[in-house]
Enzyme design. Structure first.
Site, PDB file in Angstrom:
ATOM      1  CD  GLU A  66      -1.097   0.358   3.710  1.00 47.34           C
ATOM      2  OE1 GLU A  66      -1.619   1.477   3.791  1.00 47.34           O
ATOM      3  OE2 GLU A  66      -1.276  -0.553   4.539  1.00 47.34           O
ATOM      4  CE  LYS A  76      -6.295   6.664   5.539  1.00 52.20           C
ATOM      5  NZ  LYS A  76      -6.528   6.849   6.983  1.00 52.20           N
ATOM      6  CB  SER A 114     -11.578   0.286   8.426  1.00 53.62           C
ATOM      7  OG  SER A 114     -10.789   0.183   7.264  1.00 53.62           O
ATOM      8  CB  ALA A 115     -13.700   0.837   3.291  1.00 57.13           C
ATOM      9  CG  ASP A 116      -8.784  -1.380   5.490  1.00 55.68           C
ATOM     10  OD1 ASP A 116      -8.955  -0.676   4.475  1.00 55.68           O
ATOM     11  OD2 ASP A 116      -7.871  -1.180   6.312  1.00 55.68           O
ATOM     12  CE  LYS A 164      -3.233   1.129  10.323  1.00 59.30           C
ATOM     13  NZ  LYS A 164      -3.897   0.380   9.255  1.00 59.30           N
TER      14      LYS A 164
END
Length: 303
Positions: free
Chosen positions: A23, A84, A138-140, A157
């Protein structure tokens, strides 16, 4: 989606060489210049020395790229107006010819479309603390539920709500694999209670699992957690105290949304006097080493 490949990545794909996707928000938003560029170039060198090809993914003046030159990494690290980029932002940065640093979600999308099978990051995003009020997720996590690529990380995280993140991943059907660990890695520390779903001792075993996952045409990603080494890990209670302090200061500063994560990581680094940043770099290199071995094993299986 049109993706411009670097010559190095293009040749690797054509010749069946192992490739590691990286990334670029760590360059654009994760560290100050020049530490960001030094770290990115160090990671790429680390990958090449182990017999694989790095593919740093970003958007350069509206062009989606898999593989950057050293000069492009340097410019990305210097620029002040880099977007971002998650899934929702891709069309915007392309249409407006902007520069973008890709998050885990956007990197997964681009790597998958480019034909890259392994992506290495530091830690994944997840459900933020207080999400029951803010709905900050998060979209993750959604991307892991629908884009089939192997993601190697040191866990969610540490600033996140671990239990809710794991529940969300379970809902999305994302398998969680622990490499030589049953305890849940939590970025630069370890969870005191949670455990991984499956444990494997060798990178080749993980590659075999990924092969079966792909043969079953499962569309979700495979999440591989690699624990930070004991000598580099920070004590759990120290990390929790630092995060609590960072969150209080963030709220006083009125910071929210996608600016939360870079602010909190920076503030935790400040509170721990740089020890969390050192741990971050250590875990990233450890993840890369594991990712390379998995990519090599996958390549050998295919060849």
């Amino acid at each position: 989606m049109t993706i411009k490949l670097s010559k190095e990545v293009e040749n690797a794909l054509a010749n069946g060489k192992p490739i590691i996707a990286l990334e670029s928000t760590i360059i654009s938003h994760g560290m100050p210049y020049p530490d960001n560029v030094k770290t990115a170039l160090m990671v790429e060198k680390f990958i090449r020395e182990r017999g694989a090809v790095p593919a740093t993914i970003a958007v350069i003046a509206g062009e989606i790229r898999a593989g950057l030159t050293a000069d492009e990494i340097d410019e990305l690290g210097k620029k002040k107006d880099v977007v971002k980029v998650s899934r929702r932002d891709l069309a915007y940065v392309v249409s407006q010819k902007r520069w973008g640093g890709t998050t885990v979600a956007a990197t997964m999308i681009i790597a998958k479309r480019a034909g890259i099978k392994v992506f290495v990051t530091g830690g994944i995003g997840g459900v933020h603390r207080g999400a029951s009020d803010t709905f900050d997720i998060s979209a993750d996590l959604d991307e892991l539920g629908k884009t089939n690529i192997a993601v190697v990380s040191a866990g969610p995280k540490a600033i996140l709500d671990l239990n809710k993140t794991l529940e969300y991943l379970e809902t999305k059907g994302v398998p969680i694999i622990g490499y030589q660990t049953t305890k849940m890695p939590l970025f630069y520390t370890m969870s005191e209670s949670e455990e991984v779903l499956y444990r494997f001792e060798e990178a080749s075993d993980i590659a075999t699992y990924i092969k079966a996952h792909n043969q079953l045409n499962l569309e979700n990603g495979v999440l591989i957690f690699n624990a930070i080494s004991a000598e580099d890990a920070l004590p759990y209670t120290e990390v929790e105290n630092a995060i609590d302090q960072a969150i209080r200061e963030m709220k006083r500063a009125g910071i929210s949304g996608k600016e939360e994560t870079p602010y909190l990581l920076s503030k935790v680094a400040e509170i721990t006097k740089g020890r969390s940043l050192k741990a971050n770099i250590s875990l990233l290199l450890s993840n890369v080493a594991l990712g390379v071995e998995i990519a090599k094993a996958l390549t050998n299986n295919e060849n």
